[in-house]
Design an enzyme around this catalytic site. Sequence first.
Site, PDB file in Angstrom:
ATOM      1  N   HIS A 120     -10.023   1.390   2.038  1.00 41.17           N
ATOM      2  CA  HIS A 120      -9.553   2.736   2.417  1.00 41.17           C
ATOM      3  C   HIS A 120     -10.729   3.681   2.672  1.00 41.17           C
ATOM      4  CE1 HIS A 120      -5.210   2.519   1.997  1.00 41.17           C
ATOM      5  NE2 HIS A 120      -5.309   1.920   0.829  1.00 41.17           N
ATOM      6  N   HIS A 165      -9.029  -3.983  -1.606  1.00 38.49           N
ATOM      7  CA  HIS A 165      -8.037  -3.194  -0.867  1.00 38.49           C
ATOM      8  C   HIS A 165      -8.380  -1.701  -0.937  1.00 38.49           C
ATOM      9  CE1 HIS A 165      -3.725  -2.160   0.254  1.00 38.49           C
ATOM     10  NE2 HIS A 165      -4.191  -1.013  -0.221  1.00 38.49           N
ATOM     11  N   GLU A 166      -8.653  -1.215  -2.150  1.00 40.78           N
ATOM     12  CA  GLU A 166      -8.905   0.227  -2.305  1.00 40.78           C
ATOM     13  C   GLU A 166     -10.199   0.641  -1.618  1.00 40.78           C
ATOM     14  OE1 GLU A 166      -6.585   2.089  -3.192  1.00 40.78           O
ATOM     15  OE2 GLU A 166      -5.318   0.503  -3.999  1.00 40.78           O
ATOM     16  N   CYS A 210       0.859  -1.185   0.000  1.00 42.94           N
ATOM     17  CA  CYS A 210       0.000   0.000   0.000  1.00 42.94           C
ATOM     18  C   CYS A 210       0.892   1.231   0.000  1.00 42.94           C
ATOM     19  CB  CYS A 210      -0.877  -0.013   1.256  1.00 42.94           C
ATOM     20  SG  CYS A 210      -1.966   1.414   1.387  1.00 42.94           S
TER      21      CYS A 210
HETATM   22 NI    NI Z   1      -3.661   0.987  -0.056  1.00 42.81          NI
END
Ligand code: NI
Length: 181
Positions: free
Chosen positions: A148, A144-145, A102
């Site tokens: 966030h 994953h994104e 990341c």
């Molecule tokens: Ni990330």
Amino acid sequence: MAVQPVLRLGDPRLRVRSAELEAADFGSARLVALVQDLRDTMAAAAGAGLAAPQIGVPLRVVLYGMDANPRYPDAPPIAETLLVNPVITPIGDECDLGWEGCLSVPDLRGQVTRWRTIRIAWQTLEGEAREQCVSGFHARVVQHECDHLDGVLFPDRLSDSRAFGFIPELQAAGLIPAVPG
Ligand code: NI
């Protein structure tokens, strides 16, 4: 429109739930500028994806995609995709274990379990509804994104706290592929 500083783990702005974009935001100069900042910042860092909160903007916007990426030598290319207000639904119950990095957690990789196949529903820059099913590495990037946007970072999701470390050490141990060049 420029490369923006990427916030790093420890910054509380990475830990908030980002807000949905509303009707008036679609197609706005502010949203267009945000997307350009994400694109410029992601390119400068050779990232596979970037979420708006990583550049300090608490809105539900994700940009991802890559050609052959030296950070992920084994990963397939993915077309650039902008997700506004994305919603993920797992399809089936199969999961995969894989290594993630990341831009907000530099120099480290960790092993994370993700849904193998997901449906993504989102809106475009202009507010049109879209839907797509994706699998494998593509599904991993999206999960994953989108994490966030809820203030979640990959170290929160390690499959095993020992499957986490600095890239050169993991490469030397043969746990992740060595980057050519
Ligand atoms: Ni990330």
